[in-house]
Design an enzyme around this catalytic site. Structure first.
Site, PDB file in Angstrom:
ATOM      1  N   LYS A  19       2.530 -25.862  36.044  1.00 52.74           N
ATOM      2  CA  LYS A  19       3.721 -25.691  35.690  1.00 52.74           C
ATOM      3  C   LYS A  19       4.398 -26.012  34.622  1.00 52.74           C
ATOM      4  O   LYS A  19       3.937 -26.999  33.907  1.00 52.74           O
ATOM      5  CB  LYS A  19       4.653 -26.513  36.807  1.00 52.74           C
ATOM      6  CG  LYS A  19       4.907 -25.733  38.154  1.00 52.74           C
ATOM      7  CD  LYS A  19       5.902 -26.773  39.119  1.00 52.74           C
ATOM      8  CE  LYS A  19       5.808 -25.991  40.495  1.00 52.74           C
ATOM      9  NZ  LYS A  19       6.390 -27.120  41.303  1.00 52.74           N
ATOM     10  N   ILE A  34      21.309  -1.965  21.605  1.00 52.78           N
ATOM     11  CA  ILE A  34      22.151  -2.871  21.952  1.00 52.78           C
ATOM     12  C   ILE A  34      22.451  -3.887  20.625  1.00 52.78           C
ATOM     13  O   ILE A  34      23.696  -4.047  20.238  1.00 52.78           O
ATOM     14  CB  ILE A  34      21.536  -3.931  23.049  1.00 52.78           C
ATOM     15  CG1 ILE A  34      21.617  -3.164  24.333  1.00 52.78           C
ATOM     16  CG2 ILE A  34      22.572  -5.271  22.977  1.00 52.78           C
ATOM     17  CD1 ILE A  34      22.981  -3.033  25.223  1.00 52.78           C
ATOM     18  N   ARG A  82      15.551  -4.722  32.793  1.00 51.77           N
ATOM     19  CA  ARG A  82      14.446  -5.893  32.601  1.00 51.77           C
ATOM     20  C   ARG A  82      14.909  -7.159  31.644  1.00 51.77           C
ATOM     21  O   ARG A  82      15.603  -7.119  31.411  1.00 51.77           O
ATOM     22  CB  ARG A  82      13.163  -5.098  31.783  1.00 51.77           C
ATOM     23  CG  ARG A  82      13.671  -5.059  30.238  1.00 51.77           C
ATOM     24  CD  ARG A  82      12.828  -4.001  29.697  1.00 51.77           C
ATOM     25  NE  ARG A  82      13.156  -3.780  28.231  1.00 51.77           N
ATOM     26  CZ  ARG A  82      12.283  -3.915  27.137  1.00 51.77           C
ATOM     27  NH1 ARG A  82      11.528  -4.339  26.898  1.00 51.77           N
ATOM     28  NH2 ARG A  82      12.913  -3.431  25.832  1.00 51.77           N
ATOM     29  N   SER A 132      12.585   1.378  22.307  1.00 48.23           N
ATOM     30  CA  SER A 132      11.572   2.030  23.060  1.00 48.23           C
ATOM     31  C   SER A 132      12.097   2.647  24.228  1.00 48.23           C
ATOM     32  O   SER A 132      13.329   2.376  24.601  1.00 48.23           O
ATOM     33  CB  SER A 132      10.689   0.778  23.536  1.00 48.23           C
ATOM     34  OG  SER A 132      11.364  -0.075  24.540  1.00 48.23           O
ATOM     35  N   GLU A 182       4.468   1.728  11.896  1.00 45.48           N
ATOM     36  CA  GLU A 182       5.132   3.160  12.404  1.00 45.48           C
ATOM     37  C   GLU A 182       4.708   4.051  11.430  1.00 45.48           C
ATOM     38  O   GLU A 182       4.272   5.319  11.764  1.00 45.48           O
ATOM     39  CB  GLU A 182       6.558   3.154  12.652  1.00 45.48           C
ATOM     40  CG  GLU A 182       6.764   2.134  13.976  1.00 45.48           C
ATOM     41  CD  GLU A 182       8.187   1.402  13.880  1.00 45.48           C
ATOM     42  OE1 GLU A 182       8.507   0.654  14.701  1.00 45.48           O
ATOM     43  OE2 GLU A 182       9.062   1.697  12.879  1.00 45.48           O
ATOM     44  N   LEU A 214       9.027  -1.965   4.230  1.00 46.60           N
ATOM     45  CA  LEU A 214       7.862  -2.688   4.190  1.00 46.60           C
ATOM     46  C   LEU A 214       8.251  -4.312   4.070  1.00 46.60           C
ATOM     47  O   LEU A 214       8.015  -4.934   3.275  1.00 46.60           O
ATOM     48  CB  LEU A 214       6.857  -2.218   2.947  1.00 46.60           C
ATOM     49  CG  LEU A 214       6.764  -0.753   3.119  1.00 46.60           C
ATOM     50  CD1 LEU A 214       7.217   0.236   2.328  1.00 46.60           C
ATOM     51  CD2 LEU A 214       5.066  -0.568   2.845  1.00 46.60           C
ATOM     52  N   GLY A 215       8.914  -4.695   5.254  1.00 48.29           N
ATOM     53  CA  GLY A 215       9.104  -6.134   5.387  1.00 48.29           C
ATOM     54  C   GLY A 215       9.821  -6.623   3.937  1.00 48.29           C
ATOM     55  O   GLY A 215      10.922  -6.046   3.253  1.00 48.29           O
ATOM     56  N   ASP A 245      17.034  -3.859  13.555  1.00 48.77           N
ATOM     57  CA  ASP A 245      18.185  -3.224  14.081  1.00 48.77           C
ATOM     58  C   ASP A 245      19.302  -3.604  13.096  1.00 48.77           C
ATOM     59  O   ASP A 245      20.275  -2.916  13.053  1.00 48.77           O
ATOM     60  CB  ASP A 245      18.138  -4.031  15.493  1.00 48.77           C
ATOM     61  CG  ASP A 245      17.482  -3.925  16.234  1.00 48.77           C
ATOM     62  OD1 ASP A 245      16.472  -2.694  16.107  1.00 48.77           O
ATOM     63  OD2 ASP A 245      16.993  -4.715  16.992  1.00 48.77           O
TER      64      ASP A 245
HETATM   65  N1  LIG Z   1      10.994 -11.832   4.331  1.00 44.97           N
HETATM   66  C1  LIG Z   1      12.076 -11.131   4.072  1.00 44.97           C
HETATM   67  N2  LIG Z   1      12.861 -11.125   3.224  1.00 44.97           N
HETATM   68  C2  LIG Z   1      13.931 -10.317   3.047  1.00 44.97           C
HETATM   69  N3  LIG Z   1      14.202  -9.273   3.660  1.00 44.97           N
HETATM   70  C3  LIG Z   1      13.137  -8.937   4.667  1.00 44.97           C
HETATM   71  C4  LIG Z   1      12.255  -9.829   4.918  1.00 44.97           C
HETATM   72  N4  LIG Z   1      11.459  -9.218   6.100  1.00 44.97           N
HETATM   73  C5  LIG Z   1      12.025  -8.151   6.506  1.00 44.97           C
HETATM   74  N5  LIG Z   1      13.171  -7.989   5.424  1.00 44.97           N
HETATM   75  C6  LIG Z   1      14.418  -6.946   5.729  1.00 44.97           C
HETATM   76  O1  LIG Z   1      14.373  -6.288   6.849  1.00 44.97           O
HETATM   77  C7  LIG Z   1      14.270  -5.031   6.732  1.00 44.97           C
HETATM   78  C8  LIG Z   1      13.356  -4.513   7.933  1.00 44.97           C
HETATM   79  O2  LIG Z   1      12.240  -5.134   8.147  1.00 44.97           O
HETATM   80  P1  LIG Z   1      10.691  -4.684   8.578  1.00 44.97           P
HETATM   81  O3  LIG Z   1      10.367  -3.522   7.449  1.00 44.97           O
HETATM   82  O4  LIG Z   1      10.138  -5.724   8.878  1.00 44.97           O
HETATM   83  O5  LIG Z   1      11.366  -3.637   9.731  1.00 44.97           O
HETATM   84  P2  LIG Z   1      10.894  -3.933  11.320  1.00 44.97           P
HETATM   85  O6  LIG Z   1       9.415  -4.099  11.422  1.00 44.97           O
HETATM   86  O7  LIG Z   1      11.444  -2.516  12.101  1.00 44.97           O
HETATM   87  O8  LIG Z   1      11.690  -5.044  11.874  1.00 44.97           O
HETATM   88  P3  LIG Z   1      11.675  -5.630  13.322  1.00 44.97           P
HETATM   89  O9  LIG Z   1      10.530  -6.746  13.314  1.00 44.97           O
HETATM   90  O10 LIG Z   1      13.057  -6.287  13.479  1.00 44.97           O
HETATM   91  O11 LIG Z   1      11.400  -4.441  14.074  1.00 44.97           O
HETATM   92  C9  LIG Z   1      13.546  -4.696   5.709  1.00 44.97           C
HETATM   93  O12 LIG Z   1      13.923  -3.194   4.878  1.00 44.97           O
HETATM   94  C10 LIG Z   1      14.055  -5.909   4.527  1.00 44.97           C
HETATM   95  O13 LIG Z   1      15.197  -5.393   3.954  1.00 44.97           O
HETATM   96 MG   LIG Z   2      11.716  -1.878  14.105  1.00 45.75          MG
END
Ligand SMILES: Nc1ncnc2c1ncn2[C@@H]1O[C@H](COP(=O)(O)OP(=O)(O)OP(=O)(O)O)[C@@H](O)[C@H]1O
Ligand SMILES: [Mg+2]
Length: 298
Positions: A19, A34, A82, A132, A182, A214-215, A245
């Site tokens: 547990k 949401i 869910r 999704s 993606e 790209l993050g 989001d």
């Molecule tokens: N470490 C970071 N510092 C600043 N901005 C960030 C960072 N990581 C992500 N972002 C911001 O968040 C936006 C979305 O991030 P990402 O490209 O990871 O999308 P995602 O994978 O769809 O996100 P999620 O994990 O919420 O689904 C990016 O365009 C960027 O502006």
């Molecule tokens: Mg996303």
């Protein structure tokens, strides 16, 4: 289409076959659409959150949305909404995230979502489809929303992944927001030899703007004529939950207030940055978004 109740908690240590006694849990409404509605509301943009819900968790979801004063159009389902569970194991300082599948067992349920979109859309400029699809909903569901949106002369924004994305874009979209994974997935599915080739294929399918995030590295706004590159601000990341989001919420809020598309992408990046700076499941703060935007993109 696939909302959730997100449960968060922590434990001293997670050990198999024993547990795991957990701390008092937190409950948050979750799912792409949401969260986008929650962000739009925070940013002062009028929206309706259309979501499928059922059972006791569905009732809780409706209650939570009402408490946050988010205008909702719930579509009742026989299937129970869910739940997802995230547990921090304090012995290793890492989080386990269990994501459960959602189910829509009746065709009439997703059909009534399409009808609701058709009537609700009259009051709006944008339809955002995010997240999704549950089991039971056809993979091309979002392309049906796209058709309805187009017929009404409104703009369709799609943020999803996997087959919901590949089949969701078949009737075009004003904006899609693929992240790194993606984008790579689409390259594979559409047999594109290069990034440019994938973009050409997507434009042919009727996509007007590809926002490739790209993050922390960069965000690209790609149109048939131009590629614009943005650098997200350097921030102290507390939690990555809801970044994508928040980006979508910020982008649409920016477009709604009359920013041009480059500025609106900047507003999206600002909303994502504010959410990333907030603790846990908390989303962006309106004043902070304005501040980040004016310092970096205005
Ligand atoms: N470490 C970071 N510092 C600043 N901005 C960030 C960072 N990581 C992500 N972002 C911001 O968040 C936006 C979305 O991030 P990402 O490209 O990871 O999308 P995602 O994978 O769809 O996100 P999620 O994990 O919420 O689904 C990016 O365009 C960027 O502006
Ligand atoms: Mg996303």
């Amino acid at each position: 289409m696939n909302p959730s109740i997100d449960i968060g908690t922590e434990a001293d240590e997670v050990i198999t076959d024993q547990k795991t006694r957990c701390a008092t849990p937190t409950f948050d409404p979750g799912g792409g659409g949401i969260n986008v509605a929650r962000v739009l509301t925070r940013l002062g943009v009028h929206s309706d959150a259309l979501f499928v819900c059922g059972g006791y968790t569905g009732n809780l979801l409706k209650q939570m949305m009402a408490e946050e004063e988010i205008k909702s159009v719930p579509i009742e389902s026989l299937d129970v909404t869910r739940q997802n569970v995230a547990i921090i194991d304090n012995s290793i300082g890492k989080q386990y995230r269990f994501v459960l599948p959602g189910l829509v067992s009746k065709k009439s349920t997703w059909k009534s979502v399409l009808e609701k979109v058709e009537t609700t859309i009259q009051n709006y400029d944008f339809v955002v489809a995010s997240g999704s699809l549950p089991i039971g909903v056809p993979a091309d569901f979002y392309s049906l929303i796209s058709s309805i949106t187009k017929k009404a002369g409104k703009q369709f924004v799609l943020d999803t992944s996997g087959s919901a994305l590949f089949e969701g874009i078949l009737n075009g979209a004003a904006y899609i927001k693929p992240n790194q994974e993606e984008f790579a997935e689409m390259k594979r599915i559409f047999n594109a030899a290069s990034d440019d080739e994938l973009c050409s294929i997507l434009f042919e399918k009727g996509i007007d703007h590809i926002v490739h995030t790209l993050g922390k590295e960069k965000t690209l706004l790609i149109t048939p004529e131009h590629v614009f590159e943005f650098t997200p601000p350097t921030i102290n990341v507390r939690s990555t939950i809801g970044a994508g989001d928040s980006f979508i919420g910020g982008l649409v809020a920016g477009l709604m207030r009359g920013l041009d598309k480059k500025q609106a992408v900047g507003f999206g990046i600002s909303a994502a940055a504010s959410t990333l700076q907030s603790e846990g499941t908390d989303l962006c703060d309106a004043d902070e978004v304005e501040d980040i935007y004016s310092k970096n993109f205005a």
